[in-house]
Design a protein around this motif. Structure first.
Motif, PDB file in Angstrom:
ATOM      1  N   LEU A 191      46.159 -26.172 -33.894  1.00 58.91           N
ATOM      2  CA  LEU A 191      45.361 -27.074 -32.531  1.00 58.91           C
ATOM      3  C   LEU A 191      45.977 -28.121 -31.252  1.00 58.91           C
ATOM      4  CD1 LEU A 191      42.035 -27.981 -34.581  1.00 58.91           C
ATOM      5  CD2 LEU A 191      42.153 -26.075 -33.771  1.00 58.91           C
ATOM      6  N   ASP A 192      46.680 -28.473 -31.878  1.00 60.76           N
ATOM      7  CA  ASP A 192      47.340 -30.075 -31.273  1.00 60.76           C
ATOM      8  C   ASP A 192      48.530 -29.380 -30.404  1.00 60.76           C
ATOM      9  OD1 ASP A 192      45.507 -32.179 -31.988  1.00 60.76           O
ATOM     10  OD2 ASP A 192      47.491 -32.467 -33.820  1.00 60.76           O
ATOM     11  N   TYR A 193      48.953 -27.923 -30.525  1.00 64.24           N
ATOM     12  CA  TYR A 193      49.730 -27.265 -29.222  1.00 64.24           C
ATOM     13  C   TYR A 193      48.914 -27.393 -28.460  1.00 64.24           C
ATOM     14  CZ  TYR A 193      52.557 -23.528 -27.456  1.00 64.24           C
ATOM     15  OH  TYR A 193      53.513 -23.359 -25.886  1.00 64.24           O
ATOM     16  N   LYS A 194      50.105 -27.657 -27.347  1.00 60.65           N
ATOM     17  CA  LYS A 194      49.733 -27.612 -25.491  1.00 60.65           C
ATOM     18  C   LYS A 194      50.414 -26.549 -25.136  1.00 60.65           C
ATOM     19  CE  LYS A 194      48.962 -32.282 -25.703  1.00 60.65           C
ATOM     20  NZ  LYS A 194      48.509 -32.614 -27.291  1.00 60.65           N
ATOM     21  N   LEU A 195      48.965 -26.109 -23.944  1.00 57.91           N
ATOM     22  CA  LEU A 195      49.863 -24.914 -24.002  1.00 57.91           C
ATOM     23  C   LEU A 195      50.714 -24.294 -22.695  1.00 57.91           C
ATOM     24  CD1 LEU A 195      45.663 -23.330 -23.866  1.00 57.91           C
ATOM     25  CD2 LEU A 195      47.967 -21.770 -24.467  1.00 57.91           C
ATOM     26  N   GLN A 196      51.348 -23.766 -22.130  1.00 55.14           N
ATOM     27  CA  GLN A 196      52.271 -24.401 -21.357  1.00 55.14           C
ATOM     28  C   GLN A 196      51.865 -22.597 -19.949  1.00 55.14           C
ATOM     29  OE1 GLN A 196      54.448 -26.232 -21.232  1.00 55.14           O
ATOM     30  NE2 GLN A 196      53.511 -27.124 -23.170  1.00 55.14           N
ATOM     31  N   ASP A 197      51.815 -22.991 -19.121  1.00 54.45           N
ATOM     32  CA  ASP A 197      51.970 -21.576 -18.578  1.00 54.45           C
ATOM     33  C   ASP A 197      52.359 -19.861 -18.741  1.00 54.45           C
ATOM     34  OD1 ASP A 197      50.422 -20.703 -15.918  1.00 54.45           O
ATOM     35  OD2 ASP A 197      52.239 -20.670 -14.247  1.00 54.45           O
TER      36      ASP A 197
END
Length: 101
Positions: free
Chosen positions: A82-88
């Motif tokens: 859940l903590d993964y930061k989305l990248q473009d």
């Protein structure tokens, strides 16, 4: 400086049935001060893409057990879940492993 993130979501294994049968969604997420993480993404998907029976996709703030999540072909458990930061341009794949008989 806020950046819009344009990830691609894929739904497979029956999960797409909750999204009008659409298997691929490319979306531009709204700009927000904090980076998008999977936790916020799931809330957004539930509010904006999910068409029916949210309990078959979500449980609490996460996906329900039986739904595999792959981020750029890697198990999300390796990516911080859940903590993964989305990248473009990230690819996020949701695969339902639950098959009703």
């Amino acid at each position: 400086s806020q950046i819009s993130v344009v990830p691609c979501f894929y739904f497979r294994g029956g999960a797409e049935l909750l999204f009008d049968g659409v298997k691929k969604h490319q979306v531009t997420l709204p700009c927000q001060p904090e980076p998008w993480d999977i936790r916020n993404l799931l809330k957004w998907i539930k509010q904006n893409l999910l068409k029916e029976r949210p309990e078959l996709f979500m449980q609490g703030e996460s996906v329900r057990p039986g739904i595999l999540v792959l981020i750029n072909n890697a198990d999300w458990e390796l990516m911080g879940e859940l903590d993964y930061k989305l990248q473009d341009q990230d690819n996020v794949l949701f695969i339902s492993t639950l098959h009703g008989g």
